[in-house]
Scaffold this active site. Structure first.
Site, short mmCIF file in Angstrom:
data_model
loop_
_atom_site.label_atom_id
_atom_site.label_comp_id
_atom_site.label_asym_id
_atom_site.label_seq_id
_atom_site.Cartn_x
_atom_site.Cartn_y
_atom_site.Cartn_z
N SER A 236 0.46 -67.79 -44.61
CA SER A 236 -0.98 -67.60 -44.59
C SER A 236 -1.66 -68.81 -43.95
O SER A 236 -1.35 -69.14 -42.81
CB SER A 236 -1.47 -67.31 -46.01
OG SER A 236 -2.78 -66.80 -46.01
N ASP A 454 -0.91 -56.24 -43.09
CA ASP A 454 -1.41 -57.42 -43.80
C ASP A 454 -2.94 -57.38 -43.89
O ASP A 454 -3.62 -57.30 -42.87
CB ASP A 454 -0.97 -58.70 -43.07
CG ASP A 454 -1.07 -59.93 -43.94
OD1 ASP A 454 -2.12 -60.12 -44.59
OD2 ASP A 454 -0.11 -60.71 -43.97
N HIS A 484 0.60 -58.86 -47.97
CA HIS A 484 0.35 -60.16 -47.33
C HIS A 484 1.68 -60.89 -47.19
O HIS A 484 2.27 -61.35 -48.16
CB HIS A 484 -0.62 -60.96 -48.20
CG HIS A 484 -1.13 -62.21 -47.55
ND1 HIS A 484 -1.41 -62.30 -46.20
CD2 HIS A 484 -1.43 -63.42 -48.08
CE1 HIS A 484 -1.87 -63.52 -45.93
NE2 HIS A 484 -1.87 -64.22 -47.04
#
Length: 515
Positions: A236, A454, A484
């Site tokens: 991320s 995602d 995610h």
């Protein structure tokens, strides 16, 4: 309301479950296009320029880790230490701060070196998440020391707390998508108040918690750990940190994995549009999975949110579910397909007038425990991102953007749009850039992993990161999945490709796709 960009501890736990479920594999016949730069555990001669020997030659005093109010004491396999880094790299021989590190030594033979992990946020504590994530990366832990840390301003590394629990509870009543002048005034006053609280808590540190600062910390960490090259697993926001590191230290890049990729070409407004698009896309996929038409399902949810905005829902605890908390509760379930049944139950309860399930989901995202204590991840997230991001849209500019945000996402658009103006409103320090620089000519191949479903870091950013890293550097791997992140999420193809890259240096064909 927090930005929906974090790779949360709850999400990591969900991925642990997903990783145990196997999944379809699409390994195909792809052969590696090369070998990533080999590692060495001898101290590097490529020292960060300008750093005194008191920092580059420091010895870490590894010992048993201690638990905190926010995380339990990890097992005996884990060691913790404190790394001294400059507060200000422009004055490297001046004041220092301490970064909290955690590691588990390689469990097998033929050790490669250290593998650094950043779990995103920005603001996620690596010290608290790393032990729970170790099961997902157990194959990597045989040949790497698994190492993570609390970045500056986070957790045990001079962690910033901008508000008390009482102040956070009071702020939950502020509408994050103002409907009139009074609500707009309250929204921006609350934003300015948060910034003042951060400045009071952080002091001089508030100007030295940028992604660039953390990337420089990583290179000092590499030297002190005794590695010639940096091996890194960024998730991320951690992909942005990895890209910035590669730009600053291309010759020190070893084997870098960037999973759930932040679009480096997007500015503040661009990121908000990306996220509105990503969360709406994930919500549409969820609605399809329940047999609903996505447009009609979104209209139903929007109508529910409007009713909650007019009259927050009661819960047995006495707290009220506000519209902002309801949106947060919906969003958190879209981080993992495993959470979709929980969303169904929470929406059904809300339709019946009970907000407790959505409130519990929002509390999970906002780090609120059963006693009413809040963690500080969202505080650090804001302090770091507002130092990074130069763009500061005004209320007038944001209002002009709202129709486009609503077209992108009828459910999330208003909240993402207003966030562009409120997130760093009246912030006490200026932002550093419009977009981060991640070009890394001369670096070893960097494996960039994107997931088509995602919500928080939409797939389109994966190609942009690979392209901006540069030809021959960014190597793209795609997973056609949900949630995610990709690694550890149920794809044998993704896991085996990443493991081959990190353990053997095998670089896959650029553009490889895992179904």
């Amino acid at each position: 309301m927090s930005r929906f960009v974090r790779w949360t501890a709850a999400t990591a736990a969900a991925l642990l479950l997903a990783g145990c479920s196997g999944g379809r594999s699409d390994d195909g016949d792809d052969k590696g296009t090369g070998t990533a730069t080999p590692s060495s555990t001898t101290p590097s001669s490529r020292a960060s320029p300008g750093l005194p020997a008191s920092l580059t030659s420091q010895k870490l005093d590894w010992g048993r880790c201690k638990g905190t109010s926010d995380s339990p004491t990890p097992g005996s396999d884990w060691q913790c230490a404190t790394l001294k880094v400059p507060l200000d790299y422009a004055k490297a021989d001046g004041e220092t701060i301490g970064l909290s590190l955690i590691r588990a030594r390689a469990s097998g033979g033929n050790r490669i070196g250290s593998l650094l992990f950043n779990f995103g946020g920005p603001g996620q504590s690596g010290v608290s998440v790393m032990p729970s994530y170790a099961g997902t990366v157990s194959a990597l832990g045989e040949r790497y020391d698994l190492v993570s840390w609390d970045p500056r301003g986070v957790g045990a590394s001079e962690g910033v707390r901008c508000r008390s629990d009482k102040e956070i509870r009071a702020a939950e009543s502020v509408d994050p998508s103002p409907d009139d002048a009074a609500e707009e005034k309250a929204y921006f006053e609350d934003a300015a108040s948060f910034g003042k609280g951060c400045e009071k808590s952080a002091g001089n540190l508030i100007a030295h918690v940028s992604t660039t600062d953390s990337a420089r910390d990583m290179d000092l960490m590499r030297q002190v750990l005794g590695d010639t090259k940096t091996h890194y697993f960024g998730i991320s926001y951690g992909t942005e940190l990895g890209g910035v590191y590669a730009h600053l230290f291309p010759k020190n890049v070893g084997r870098l994995i960037l999973d759930a990729v932040v679009d480096p070409s997007a500015d503040t407004v661009g990121h908000a549009k990306n996220q509105a698009r990503g969360f709406q896309r994930a919500l549409d996929d969820y609605l399809k999975s329940t047999g609903q038409d996505p447009e009609q399902g979104s209209q139903k949810i929007t109508a529910l949110l409007k009713r909650i905005d007019a009259e927050p829902l009661p819960t047995p605890s006495g707290r009220k579910l506000t519209q902002g908390l309801a949106v947060t509760g919906i969003a958190v379930t879209l981080y993992s397909e495993l959470s979709w049944p929980a969303l169904t139950g929470a929406l059904d309860s809300a339709e019946q007038g009970d907000g407790s399930d959505l409130l519990a989901l929002a509390d999970q995202y906002n780090d609120r425990d059963a006693s009413g204590h809040y963690g500080t991840t969202t505080h650090a997230q804001r302090v770091i991102s507002c130092l990074d991001d130069k763009q500061r849209p005004t209320a007038t500019e944001t209002k002009k953007l709202l129709p486009e945000f609503r077209r992108i996402s009828p459910v999330f658009g208003d909240f993402m749009g207003w966030d562009t103006a409120g997130w760093c409103h009246n912030w006490p320090v200026a932002g550093q850039h419009d977009t981060p620089e991640v070009s890394a000519p001369g670096a070893a191949p960097v494996l960039v992993v994107g997931n088509t479903g995602d919500p928080a870091t939409p797939y389109e950013g994966t190609r942009k990161m690979a392209d901006e890293l540069g030809k021959g550097v960014g190597v793209m791997l795609t997973w056609k999945g949900q949630g995610h992140g990709a690694y550890g999420s149920g794809s044998d193809c993704v896991d085996s490709t990443v493991n081959a890259y990190l353990l053997e240096g095998t670089v896959p064909q650029d553009g490889k796709v895992c179904s």
